[in-house]
Design an enzyme around this catalytic site. Structure first.
Site, PDB file in Angstrom:
ATOM      1  N   GLU A   1      27.496 -61.164 -41.665  1.00 21.66           N
ATOM      2  CA  GLU A   1      27.414 -62.442 -40.940  1.00 21.66           C
ATOM      3  C   GLU A   1      28.240 -63.543 -41.590  1.00 21.66           C
ATOM      4  OE1 GLU A   1      24.950 -60.359 -41.349  1.00 21.66           O
ATOM      5  OE2 GLU A   1      23.607 -60.347 -39.613  1.00 21.66           O
TER       6      GLU A   1
ATOM      7  N   GLU B   1      19.415 -55.270 -39.882  1.00 23.44           N
ATOM      8  CA  GLU B   1      18.130 -55.997 -39.891  1.00 23.44           C
ATOM      9  C   GLU B   1      17.071 -55.262 -39.065  1.00 23.44           C
ATOM     10  OE1 GLU B   1      20.279 -59.756 -38.864  1.00 23.44           O
ATOM     11  OE2 GLU B   1      18.864 -60.601 -40.301  1.00 23.44           O
TER      12      GLU B   1
HETATM   13  N1  3HC Z   1      29.262 -58.183 -30.613  1.00 22.03           N
HETATM   14  C1  3HC Z   1      30.033 -58.092 -29.522  1.00 22.03           C
HETATM   15  N2  3HC Z   1      31.129 -57.313 -29.452  1.00 22.03           N
HETATM   16  C2  3HC Z   1      31.448 -56.608 -30.537  1.00 22.03           C
HETATM   17  C3  3HC Z   1      30.698 -56.659 -31.724  1.00 22.03           C
HETATM   18  C4  3HC Z   1      29.544 -57.486 -31.749  1.00 22.03           C
HETATM   19  N3  3HC Z   1      28.751 -57.580 -32.810  1.00 22.03           N
HETATM   20  N4  3HC Z   1      31.278 -55.857 -32.645  1.00 22.03           N
HETATM   21  C5  3HC Z   1      32.344 -55.300 -32.047  1.00 22.03           C
HETATM   22  N5  3HC Z   1      32.454 -55.755 -30.774  1.00 22.03           N
HETATM   23  C6  3HC Z   1      33.468 -55.370 -29.787  1.00 22.03           C
HETATM   24  C7  3HC Z   1      34.854 -55.843 -30.182  1.00 22.03           C
HETATM   25  O1  3HC Z   1      35.080 -57.147 -29.727  1.00 22.03           O
HETATM   26  C8  3HC Z   1      35.751 -54.828 -29.513  1.00 22.03           C
HETATM   27  O2  3HC Z   1      35.847 -55.188 -28.164  1.00 22.03           O
HETATM   28  P1  3HC Z   1      37.200 -54.931 -27.349  1.00 22.03           P
HETATM   29  O3  3HC Z   1      37.432 -53.451 -27.427  1.00 22.03           O
HETATM   30  O4  3HC Z   1      36.887 -55.444 -25.992  1.00 22.03           O
HETATM   31  O5  3HC Z   1      38.254 -55.727 -28.064  1.00 22.03           O
HETATM   32  C9  3HC Z   1      34.933 -53.538 -29.578  1.00 22.03           C
HETATM   33  O6  3HC Z   1      33.578 -53.957 -29.820  1.00 22.03           O
HETATM   34  C10 3HC Z   1      35.344 -52.605 -30.706  1.00 22.03           C
HETATM   35  O7  3HC Z   1      35.410 -53.357 -31.911  1.00 22.03           O
HETATM   36  P2  3HC Z   1      36.580 -53.128 -32.980  1.00 22.03           P
HETATM   37  O8  3HC Z   1      37.887 -53.113 -32.279  1.00 22.03           O
HETATM   38  O9  3HC Z   1      36.346 -54.123 -34.048  1.00 22.03           O
HETATM   39  O10 3HC Z   1      36.247 -51.635 -33.462  1.00 22.03           O
HETATM   40  P3  3HC Z   1      36.324 -50.990 -34.878  1.00 22.03           P
HETATM   41  O11 3HC Z   1      35.901 -49.583 -34.702  1.00 22.03           O
HETATM   42  O12 3HC Z   1      37.632 -51.315 -35.518  1.00 22.03           O
HETATM   43  O13 3HC Z   1      35.215 -51.744 -35.772  1.00 22.03           O
HETATM   44  C11 3HC Z   1      33.047 -52.635 -36.271  1.00 22.03           C
HETATM   45  C12 3HC Z   1      33.858 -51.592 -35.476  1.00 22.03           C
HETATM   46  C13 3HC Z   1      33.128 -52.339 -37.766  1.00 22.03           C
HETATM   47  C14 3HC Z   1      31.620 -52.539 -35.813  1.00 22.03           C
HETATM   48  C15 3HC Z   1      33.628 -54.049 -36.015  1.00 22.03           C
HETATM   49  O14 3HC Z   1      33.729 -54.242 -34.616  1.00 22.03           O
HETATM   50  C16 3HC Z   1      32.807 -55.177 -36.556  1.00 22.03           C
HETATM   51  O15 3HC Z   1      32.933 -55.485 -37.724  1.00 22.03           O
HETATM   52  N6  3HC Z   1      32.008 -55.821 -35.705  1.00 22.03           N
HETATM   53  C17 3HC Z   1      31.258 -57.004 -36.042  1.00 22.03           C
HETATM   54  C18 3HC Z   1      30.085 -56.689 -36.909  1.00 22.03           C
HETATM   55  C19 3HC Z   1      29.308 -57.939 -37.211  1.00 22.03           C
HETATM   56  O16 3HC Z   1      29.859 -58.948 -37.608  1.00 22.03           O
HETATM   57  N7  3HC Z   1      27.992 -57.892 -37.038  1.00 22.03           N
HETATM   58  C20 3HC Z   1      27.175 -59.015 -37.270  1.00 22.03           C
HETATM   59  C21 3HC Z   1      27.031 -59.764 -36.012  1.00 22.03           C
HETATM   60  S1  3HC Z   1      26.163 -61.279 -36.211  1.00 22.03           S
HETATM   61  C22 3HC Z   1      24.564 -60.829 -36.290  1.00 22.03           C
HETATM   62  O17 3HC Z   1      24.245 -59.697 -36.262  1.00 22.03           O
HETATM   63  C23 3HC Z   1      23.578 -61.973 -36.374  1.00 22.03           C
HETATM   64  C24 3HC Z   1      22.212 -61.470 -36.713  1.00 22.03           C
HETATM   65  O18 3HC Z   1      21.986 -61.638 -38.075  1.00 22.03           O
HETATM   66  C25 3HC Z   1      21.152 -62.193 -35.945  1.00 22.03           C
END
Ligand code: 3HC
Ligand code: NAI
Length: 688
Positions: free
Chosen positions: A128, A108
């Site tokens: 999301e 975004e």
């Molecule tokens: N917020 C906070 N922490 C996050 C995060 C996020 N969005 N995404 C990842 N992390 C943290 C994980 O909890 C993890 O922490 P830890 O090592 O303490 O357990 C660390 O980052 C690494 O994450 P992964 O183990 O999942 O690492 P990968 O390399 O396997 O994957 C990734 C990376 C593809 C980025 C995956 O973490 C992911 O899918 N993250 C979430 C993405 C997401 O859902 N984004 C949307 C968020 S909601 C949003 O943006 C609302 C907006 O519209 C206003």
């Protein structure tokens, strides 16, 4: 280079201001990141030496989204909207330079840049929906304006990560730059934009059109997939708003629906599940310093239902597998099933024929355990019988090379007893896959009394390598998942024995969100698993059904009647058997209401989960939830049984268990942990 704050730098190079974010692990949009972006862009805009601005991230990825751990807390620092407005209204071209993943709020932000460049390995998406949300920073209004309503529907309701090349083809990424040269490529692109006087394109100014039928068709085609979930429908409504309303009004719709989802129970559950899956990786006494053993070759014993599926996981990950059977015929059958599975996937276009051959090329069959002597990991998947398993492990002990991991896929049996058949119990572990083993995400990793730490660390890592979620559990009958399932099954049977119809039990659990109820499941699997004609004495409803050759879907009837399309219908035959049974056992047949059915099948599971925690057979409540979500189809929007217990209120669960204990006996006796937490007004989640 000037530091803007602890996570942001600004440097002007060849007339291009480069704003660099560095906030490990994933540059999530925390307060510090938002402040850094806001101040960074403000400074870049004010700097006369800069004619354009590039936003780039250090570390493994672009911005992976909003900081999920901040959700629900007080908001601090610059808002995301302030940052986006600063970018979009910038009088100088803003270019987002993407590597790793640009997800959620990350994409975004990129959508408020005037242009986007990416390396080919990058991925973009709005995931999301998987957190029970919708993109809440204008993404629902901007994405359709670039990619069109149909692609936006697909992306936003699946949350899929789209590879840069496909994103480029749909106009979401303007240019691909050479892998490993993102910074240079983005700066060159920015200079070109200025030199050639390209317009400052705002996505919000575009228009998107779509026929209302597109939405109606999409809802219809996905009704099954979205069943029970609130977020997909809200995402769809936002895209409709993008099509039907001016940008600002669309944003207002997005805001309203976002807040509804964010404050609702489904998103709370889904965010909990996100962190639960990641917490499961953390084993208090097995730190990152514990050695992980190399697994370069795998042996599987038994080419039946499970052995075949288990093998496929490793073949898919490029790890060679030797599979051992007792007879040539069984081996041929097992290898044939694996090939057929791959061929079917290829027919659906999800594998090339070349991939099929590559995978099959990594697989060898054998009739001799001796052939497993050089394997790093050997997984036993023979019949569920302790004597046979001990015999196999005794032999393996003599054959396997020193240090090889010896694993059992047993569903219920004692791993310590199996390990006692070897002289190396430290190498023995349970690797409990779920059927179909090549599909289900759960891997219960069962730690025996003597299992060594490197064997545990290696198994946890291996789960990730083969795309599973590993959850470490202790030895007890049925481990975590099947032990709790047994409680639900017991009550489902008890309800029917008292006169409730199987289809009512199924309906309540289906409506709760399970893919299928227990009786429909029995009919699918076959009622005769574990039943024998010779010994059957008509002692249970199942016995009677099997004796009548109602052995499930395969015989056209079981608890339900089936038509030629295998559509289930409540059966008057079953109804009569149930009534006769109740009369015979002197029960005053009664039909339980929906609430009783739900409480009597689900609350004992929560109670059993509490016992599992008390006994230390699971590390944390969220691990139990992860088992149920990834292995048993527990609806993710209810967060798993322990989270569900917390959300109902443990005092209420306790009170109900006591009520049922009074009516039906000690099956419902509350565990000491549940009593304690309820008395203290606490939750399972509070047990850290
Ligand atoms: N917020 C906070 N922490 C996050 C995060 C996020 N969005 N995404 C990842 N992390 C943290 C994980 O909890 C993890 O922490 P830890 O090592 O303490 O357990 C660390 O980052 C690494 O994450 P992964 O183990 O999942 O690492 P990968 O390399 O396997 O994957 C990734 C990376 C593809 C980025 C995956 O973490 C992911 O899918 N993250 C979430 C993405 C997401 O859902 N984004 C949307 C968020 S909601 C949003 O943006 C609302 C907006 O519209 C206003
Ligand atoms: P299956 O009956 O389909 O396959 C077992 C295979 O092992 C048969 O092909 C048999 O010929 C072979 N076998 C037996 N003894 C052997 C030996 N000494 N050497 C080599 N091969 C031998 O059984 P299934 O369903 O695959 O189950 C295997 C194990 O997996 C059991 O312990 C079961 O409890 C467990 N399990 C089963 C699940 C399921 O849903 N079927 C789920 C999770 C675990």
């Amino acid at each position: 280079m000037a530091a803007i704050n602890s996570v942001t730098d600004l440097v002007v190079e060849d007339g291009v201001a480069v704003v660099t974010l560095n906030s490990p692990p994933v540059n999530a949009l925390s307060a510090a990141v938002r402040d850094g972006l806001y101040e960074g862009f403000k400074a870049a805009i004010a700097d006369d030496a800069a004619k354009s601005i590039v936003l780039i991230c250090d570390g493994r990825t672009f911005i992976a989204g909003a900081d999920i751990s901040e959700f629900g807390g007080a908001s601090k620092g610059a808002s995301l909207f302030d940052v986006q407005t600063m970018m979009e209204d910038s009088p100088k071209a803003v270019i987002a330079a993407i590597h790793g993943t640009a997800l959620g709020g990350g994409l975004e932000v990129a959508l408020t840049a005037h242009y986007r460049v990416a390396v080919p390995s990058a991925k973009v998406g709005l995931p999301e929906v998987n957190l029970g949300l919708l993109p809440g920073a204008g993404g629902t209004q901007r994405l359709p304006r670039i990619v069109g309503a149909e692609k936006a529907l697909e992306m936003m309701t699946s949350g899929s990560h789209v590879p840069a090349k496909a994103a480029n083809a749909m106009g979401l990424v303007d240019e691909l730059v050479e892998e490993g040269k993102l910074r240079e490529g983005a700066i060159a692109f920015a200079r070109k934009v200025v030199a050639e006087n390209w317009p400052l394109k705002k996505v919000r100014d575009r228009e998107v059109k779509a026929d209302p039928q597109v939405f109606a068709d999409f809802r219809k085609a996905n009704a099954r997939k979205f069943r029970g979930f609130k977020a997909p429908e809200s995402n769809i409504q936002c895209i409709e708003a993008a099509v039907n309303l001016p940008f600002e009004e669309g944003l207002a719709v997005e805001r309203k629906l976002f807040i509804e989802l964010m404050t609702g129970p489904q998103s709370a559950a889904q965010r909990y599940v996100f962190f639960a899956e990641r917490a499961a990786n953390k084993i208090p006494d097995v730190g990152d310093d514990v050695e992980v053993l190399p697994i370069k070759s795998v042996g599987v014993i038994g080419a039946g239902t499970m052995g075949g599926g288990i093998s496929m996981n490793f073949l898919n990950a490029g790890i060679p597998v030797k599979i051992v059977e007792m007879k040539q015929e069984a081996l041929d059958r097992g290898l044939g099933v694996i090939r057929k599975n791959y061929e079917n996937t290829a027919k659906k276009g999800r594998l090339t024929q070349d991939d099929v051959e590559k995978r099959m090329g990594l697989l060898t069959g054998s009739l001799s355990l001796e052939d497993l002597a050089d394997c790093d990991l050997i997984i036993e998947a023979v019949f569920e019988n302790m004597d046979i398993k001990k015999d196999v492990f005794g032999k393996l002990d003599k054959i396997a090379k020193p240090g090889a991991i010896l694993a059992s896929n047993t569903s219920f049996l004692d791993i310590d007893e199996i390990a006692s058949a070897t002289t190396r119990p430290e190498s023995v572990i349970g690797l409990h896959f779920f059927s179909p083993a090549n599909v289900m995400r759960l891997l219960e990793i069962v730690r025996g009394d003597k299992t060594s730490k490197p064997v545990i660390a290696t198994s946890m890592k291996l789960a990730k390598t083969i795309g599973k979620v590993g959850v470490l559990v202790g030895v007890c009958p049925g481990f975590v998942g099947n032990r709790m399932l047994a409680k639900r099954q017991q009550q489902a049977q008890a309800l029917v024995a008292e006169g409730t119809m199987p289809w009512d039990v199924d309906r309540v659990l289906y409506d709760f969100g399970f893919p299928m109820g227990p009786f429909a499941m029995s009919d699918l699997a076959g009622l005769d698993i574990g039943w024998s004609k010779e010994t059957s004495k008509g002692e249970t409803i199942r016995d009677v059904l099997c004796e009548m050759d109602r052995r499930g879907q395969k015989t056209g009837a079981g608890y339900y009647d089936y038509d030629e399309n295998r559509t289930a219908k409540p059966s008057p035959v079953t109804e009569k058997i149930i009534a006769d049974f109740a009369a015979k056992s002197g029960v005053n047949a009664r039909q339980a209401d929906d609430q009783e059915i739900l409480e009597r099948t689900v609350f004992p599971m929560i109670n059993e989960g509490a016992k599992i925690l008390e006994e230390g057979k699971a590390i944390r409540a969220s691990d139990i939830d992860t088992v149920w979500i990834t292995g048993y189809g527990w609806p993710v929007y209810r967060g798993g049984p322990m989270h569900y217990g917390d959300s109902v209120g443990l005092d209420k669960v306790l009170a109900k268990l006591k009520e049922y204990q009074n009516q039906h006996g000690d099956f419902f006796k509350p565990s000491a942990l549940l009593e304690k937490l309820a008395a203290e007004g606490k939750t399972f989640a509070s047990l850290k």
